[in-house]
Design an enzyme around this catalytic site. Structure first.
Site, PDB file in Angstrom:
ATOM      1  N   GLY A  56     -17.592   5.489   7.425  1.00 13.11           N
ATOM      2  CA  GLY A  56     -17.755   6.390   6.282  1.00 13.11           C
ATOM      3  C   GLY A  56     -18.473   7.648   6.724  1.00 13.11           C
ATOM      4  CB  CYS A  83     -18.273   3.857  12.299  1.00  8.27           C
ATOM      5  SG  CYS A  83     -18.881   5.510  12.430  1.00  8.27           S
ATOM      6  CE1 TYR A  84     -23.329   5.081   5.446  1.00  8.31           C
ATOM      7  CE2 TYR A  84     -22.218   3.090   4.665  1.00  8.31           C
ATOM      8  CZ  TYR A  84     -23.189   4.068   4.502  1.00  8.31           C
ATOM      9  OH  TYR A  84     -24.011   4.040   3.419  1.00  8.31           O
ATOM     10  CG  HIS A 174     -13.746   4.970  14.193  1.00  3.65           C
ATOM     11  ND1 HIS A 174     -13.721   4.593  12.866  1.00  3.65           N
ATOM     12  CD2 HIS A 174     -14.728   5.882  14.297  1.00  3.65           C
ATOM     13  CE1 HIS A 174     -14.643   5.260  12.198  1.00  3.65           C
ATOM     14  NE2 HIS A 174     -15.266   6.056  13.043  1.00  3.65           N
ATOM     15  CD  GLU A 176     -10.985   2.331  12.644  1.00  6.56           C
ATOM     16  OE1 GLU A 176     -11.501   1.603  13.518  1.00  6.56           O
ATOM     17  OE2 GLU A 176     -11.654   3.018  11.861  1.00  6.56           O
ATOM     18  CB  SER A 228      11.775  12.669  -3.280  1.00  4.95           C
ATOM     19  OG  SER A 228      11.903  11.767  -2.185  1.00  4.95           O
ATOM     20  N   GLY A 229      14.977  11.801  -2.854  1.00  6.78           N
ATOM     21  CA  GLY A 229      16.035  11.909  -1.854  1.00  6.78           C
ATOM     22  C   GLY A 229      15.565  11.343  -0.520  1.00  6.78           C
ATOM     23  N   GLY A 230      14.277  11.072  -0.406  1.00  7.53           N
ATOM     24  CA  GLY A 230      13.724  10.562   0.846  1.00  7.53           C
ATOM     25  C   GLY A 230      13.587   9.054   0.831  1.00  7.53           C
ATOM     26  CB  VAL A 231      12.848   6.739   3.644  1.00  6.32           C
ATOM     27  CG1 VAL A 231      11.563   7.299   4.170  1.00  6.32           C
ATOM     28  CG2 VAL A 231      12.891   5.245   3.869  1.00  6.32           C
ATOM     29  CG  ASP A 232       8.160   7.885   1.515  1.00  2.84           C
ATOM     30  OD1 ASP A 232       8.624   7.325   2.517  1.00  2.84           O
ATOM     31  OD2 ASP A 232       7.399   8.865   1.556  1.00  2.84           O
ATOM     32  CB  SER A 233      11.350   8.121  -4.061  1.00  4.13           C
ATOM     33  OG  SER A 233      12.331   8.915  -3.450  1.00  4.13           O
ATOM     34  CE  LYS A 373       8.694   8.896   5.616  1.00  2.00           C
ATOM     35  NZ  LYS A 373       8.540   9.720   4.405  1.00  2.00           N
TER      36      LYS A 373
END
Ligand code: XMP
Length: 517
Positions: A56, A83-84, A174, A176, A228-233, A373
Site C-alpha cells: 500500500g 511491503c506495507y 513485491h 507479484e 463495444s465490439g471488443g473481446v471483454d464485452s 485481459k
C-alpha cells in the site's frame, strides 16, 4: 463467487493487489481481494487456507494509514505480508518501522542466506541464495516483533522475515511483479508449501460461479448488455447469456469512432457466429455532433460516456422494464479509474467506468471486473468464442476520439481511420498481429513541411504506436522490423490525404501510457 481452500487477499491499496490475486489464480487456486477493513466474519466466509496482506502507498504512521483487524493474525491461518503488509504486521506485533533515509524504489538484490546455520525459509525453497527483486517503499522494518527471524536482507534493509510458530511470513519487496525473479515461485511456496491450498480453481469454475451469481442477482428480470465490439464485452455478454438466456438483449452502438469497417464486420460476428441477440444502433451523428470542436481528452470521454448512456436509456425504454446494464469492465479499467474495493489509489479517470454519470438509471453487472485481459481471453476460449473475436486488439471505449490529439474534427477522424487501417493491415501481413498487444495510429495536431512530386505540402503527422504487454499495466514499444515500419510509413503518406510525416512512438509504460490521451 468463492471456493473453499483458496487465499484471501486483504488490500491495503497497492496498485499490484490484483496482480497478487492473478498470480495465485495462475496456480489454479481461488483468490478473493477484500478491502483491508473487511471483518473477520467476511474473511472466514471464504474458508481460506491462507491470507495475504497486500502492499500500500501509506506509511504505518500516517493518520489515515489503513489497518486490518489485528485478529487476522490470530486466526491460525498462515499470513504473508507484502511491503506495507510486512510493515503493518511489524508495527502491530510490537516491532519497529522507521522512515528510510533513502526511498527504495526499483530493483535490488536480496540475500536469502539462512541465519545461524538453520535451514532457509520454506517461503524461498528451491530459490538461489541471491535474487533480483523489485521494491517500492519508503519505510523500513528496523526491528522485528518477538518470535520473528530475518530470512532475507538487501544492501539497505531487512527485507524478509518469519515467525514459523505463528506461521506469519513477510517480505518487503513485491513477489507479484515480473521484475522480481522467481516471484511466482515465492507465491507458490506460500500457497502450496505453507497454506496447502487446493488447486481447484479453473476457467470452468469461474464460468459456473459467475453464471450462478448473475442468476441470483438479476433473477427473472431482463438485462441489457453494452457491446463495444471488443473481446471483454463479448465475453461478458456470452456469460450473461448463459445465465439469462433470451432475457439478455445486447446493444452495439456505432459511435462513428470505431476502426474502419469495424461496425459491420463485428455485428456479423456477434449475430452470425456467436448467435447473440444484438440491436445495432447507428448513433454516429449524435456522437460526432457532441464532440465537434472539443479539445480536452477528459471532456471527450465525458461526452462519449454520456452519449452511450443516452443511447442505452433510449433502447431500454423501447424494450420496457430493464434494470441491469452488463459491461465488460476489467480490473485494469477499474484500478486506473476509481478506487473501488479497497483504498487503491486513483491514477486517472478514464475507461468504461470513467465516463458514467452518477445517476445511472441501471444497476451495473460487471462479471469480469476482477480479471485481466489474458484471463478474459482464456475464459472466452472456454466459452467457445471465435478466435477472431478473442484475438482482437483492445480498443478504448471512446474510440478514435482519444487518438486524435487536440481538437476533434470530422476530417481528422477520416484521416486517422484510414491511417489506422494501414497500420493494422501491415501488422497482420507481417504475421505480428497476435504477437503484439496493440497496433494503431494517432493523429497529431502538428503540421510540417513535406515535398510530394515537386510541390511543397504542409501536412499532418501520424504517430504509429505498437506495444507489447501482458496486461496493459506495463507495456514496451515493439521492436518492429525496419521493412514493416517502412511499408507502414510509405503507405500512409501515399494513401492518406493530408499526411506528410509518420513517426514511431518508442515510449514504454510507465512512464508513458499506451494511448496518447
Ligand atoms: P493506457 O493508455 O492507460 O491504456 O496505458 C491501457 C489500456 O486501456 C485502454 N484504454 C481505454 N479503454 N476506455 C477504454 O475502454 C478508455 O478511455 C481507455 N483509455 C485507454 C488502452 O487502449 C490500453 O489497452
Amino acid at each position: 463467487m468463492s471456493v473453499p481452500g483458496g487465499i484471501v487477499i486483504l488490500d491495503f491499496g497497492s496498485q499490484f493487489t490484483q496482480l497478487i490475486a492473478r498470480r495465485i489464480r495462475e496456480q489454479e487456486v481461488f483468490s478473493a481481494v477484500l478491502p483491508c477493513s473487511a471483518s473477520l466474519d467476511d474473511v472466514r466466509a471464504y474458508h481460506p487456507s491462507g491470507i495475504v496482506l497486500s502492499g500500500g502507498p501509506n506509511s504505518v504512521y500516517d493518520p489515515a494509514a489503513p489497518v486490518c483487524d489485528p485478529r487476522v493474525l490470530e486466526l491460525g491461518l498462515p499470513v504473508l505480508g507484502i511491503c506495507y503488509g510486512m510493515q503493518w504486521i511489524t508495527h502491530t506485533l510490537g516491532g519497529k518501522v522507521t522512515p528510510a533515509k533513502r526511498r527504495e524504489y526499483g530493483p535490488a538484490v536480496i540475500d536469502l542466506s539462512s541465519e545461524n546455520g538453520q535451514a532457509g525459509s520454506v517461503l524461498f525453497q528451491g530459490l538461489p541464495r541471491k535474487l533480483n527483486i523489485w521494491n517500492s517503499h519508503g519505510d523500513h522494518v528496523q526491528s522485528l516483533p518477538a518470535g520473528f527471524q530475518v530470512t532475507g536482507r538487501t544492501e539497505n534493509a531487512l527485507a524478509a522475515a518469519e515467525d514459523t510458530a505463528r506461521r506469519i511470513y513477510a517480505v518487503e519487496f513485491h513477489p507479484e511483479v515480473r521484475h522480481t525473479d522467481r516471484g511466482t515461485d515465492i507465491l507458490r511456496n506460500f500457497v502450496f508449501g505453507i497454506c496447502a491450498a487446493k488447486p481447484n480453481w479453473s476457467g470452468q469454475a469461474f464460468i459456473h460461479e459467475t453464471v450462478e451469481a448473475i442468476q441470483r442477482r438479476v433473477g427473472a428480470r431482463p438485462a441489457l448488455c453494452a457491446l463495444s465490439g471488443g473481446v471483454d464485452s463479448a465475453v461478458a455478454a456470452v456469460l450473461v447469456h448463459r445465465a439469462l438466456g433470451p432475457r439478455l438483449t445486447n446493444v452495439f452502438v456505432d459511435t462513428g469512432l470505431l476502426r474502419k469497417d469495424e461496425f459491420r464486420t463485428t455485428l456479423e460476428l456477434l449475430r452470425d457466429r456467436m448467435h447473440l441477440k444484438v440491436i445495432g444502433v447507428d448513433a454516429s451523428q449524435r456522437f460526432l455532433a457532441a464532440l465537434k470542436g472539443v479539445t480536452d481528452p477528459e471532456e471527450k470521454r465525458r461526452r462519449i460516456g454520456r452519449g452511450f448512456i443516452e443511447v442505452f436509456a433510449d433502447e431500454a425504454r423501447k424494450l420496457g422494464e430493464i434494470g441491469f446494464l452488463v459491461q465488460g469492465t476489467l480490473y485494469p479499467d477499474v484500478i486506473e479509474s476509481v478506487s473501488v474495493r479497497g483504498p487503491s489509489q486513483t491514477i486517472k479517470t478514464h475507461h468504461n467506468v470513467g465516463g458514467l454519470p452518477a445517476d445511472l438509471p441501471f444497476q451495473l453487472v460487471e462479471p469480469l471486473r476482477d480479471l485481466f485481459k489474458d484471463e478474459v481471453r482464456r475464459i472466452g476460449r472456454e466459452l467457445g468464442l471465435p478466435e477472431e473475436m478473442l484475438t482482437k486488439h483492445p480498443f478504448p471505449g471512446p474510440g478514435l476520439a482519444v487518438r486524435m490529439l487536440g481538437e476533434f474534427t470530422p476530417e481528422g477522424l477520416d484521416t486517422l481511420r484510414d491511417a489506422d487501417a494501414i497500420v493494422v493491415e501491415e501488422i497482420r501481413r507481417a504475421g505480428l498481429y497476435e504477437k503484439v498487444w496493440q497496433a494503431f495510429a494517432v493523429l497529431l495536431p502538428v503540421r510540417s513541411v513535406g515535398v510530394m512530386g515537386d510541390e511543397r505540402h504542409y501536412g499532418w503527422t501520424i504517430a504509429v504506436r505498437v506495444v507489447e504487454s501482458e496486461d496493459a499495466m506495463t507495456a514496451d514499444w515493439s521492436r518492429l522490423p525496419a521493412d514493416v515500419l517502412e511499408r507502414i510509413s510509405t503507405r500512409i503518406v501515399n494513401e492518406v490525404r493530408g499526411v506528410t510525416r509518420v513517426v514511431y512512438d518508442i515510449s514504454s509504460k510507465p512512464p508513458s501510457t499506451i494511448e496518447w490521451e
